[in-house]
Design a protein around this motif. Sequence first.
Motif, short mmCIF file in Angstrom:
data_model
loop_
_atom_site.label_atom_id
_atom_site.label_comp_id
_atom_site.label_asym_id
_atom_site.label_seq_id
_atom_site.Cartn_x
_atom_site.Cartn_y
_atom_site.Cartn_z
N ASP A 15 0.74 -0.89 0.01
CA ASP A 15 -0.06 0.17 -0.09
C ASP A 15 0.85 0.87 -0.43
O ASP A 15 1.76 1.27 0.68
CB ASP A 15 -0.88 0.03 1.23
CG ASP A 15 0.27 0.20 2.35
OD1 ASP A 15 0.25 1.60 2.86
OD2 ASP A 15 -0.05 -1.08 3.29
N ASP A 16 0.61 1.89 -0.86
CA ASP A 16 1.26 3.46 -0.62
C ASP A 16 2.17 4.12 0.34
O ASP A 16 2.75 4.37 0.44
CB ASP A 16 0.54 4.96 -1.35
CG ASP A 16 0.08 4.18 -3.16
OD1 ASP A 16 0.72 3.61 -3.26
OD2 ASP A 16 -0.63 5.45 -3.01
N ARG A 17 1.34 3.68 1.66
CA ARG A 17 1.41 4.48 2.92
C ARG A 17 2.91 3.64 3.59
O ARG A 17 3.48 4.37 3.56
CB ARG A 17 0.71 4.83 3.92
CG ARG A 17 1.01 4.81 5.16
CD ARG A 17 -0.06 5.46 5.84
NE ARG A 17 0.01 6.14 7.67
CZ ARG A 17 0.75 6.73 7.92
NH1 ARG A 17 0.34 7.35 6.50
NH2 ARG A 17 0.75 7.73 9.65
N THR A 18 2.82 2.31 3.54
CA THR A 18 3.62 1.65 3.96
C THR A 18 5.42 2.06 2.85
O THR A 18 5.70 1.50 3.22
CB THR A 18 3.31 0.18 4.11
OG1 THR A 18 2.40 -0.35 4.55
CG2 THR A 18 4.64 -0.96 3.85
N LEU A 19 4.60 1.99 1.46
CA LEU A 19 6.03 1.78 0.33
C LEU A 19 6.57 3.17 0.50
O LEU A 19 7.73 3.34 0.75
CB LEU A 19 5.26 1.96 -1.22
CG LEU A 19 6.27 1.91 -1.97
CD1 LEU A 19 7.28 0.72 -1.82
CD2 LEU A 19 5.76 2.01 -3.69
N ALA A 20 5.21 4.15 1.56
CA ALA A 20 6.41 6.05 1.41
C ALA A 20 7.46 5.30 2.52
O ALA A 20 8.85 6.10 2.92
CB ALA A 20 4.97 6.76 1.52
#
Length: 106
Positions: A15-20
Amino acid sequence: MGTLLYGSTQEYEFDDRTLAHVKIAVVTKLRRHESFLLNWQVPAEQGGGRISLWISHEVPLAFLFAGSRPPALNERWMEALLHSSQRTGGIVVMREEEAEAGRIDE
């Protein structure tokens, strides 16, 4: 969902938040010219198991985000990711709740 591109052919979804948060931890290590393992568990609905990637300057790496805006970053989560990198096992991708609770062991 965002995508971590590793090498020329491997793609991994987060998910974008984890990847960030993973991106910040990885870039921090690479800026220090440190190679390391990046580890995470594969959810059961995706077949289960674990993945470990050797991250170094020699392997092309890209972070693709689905969203147009960067998510707000959680300092404690980033610190937990970087703290996990100090062990021989390398960075362990964990959920935000685990980082907040201080549960960073594999």
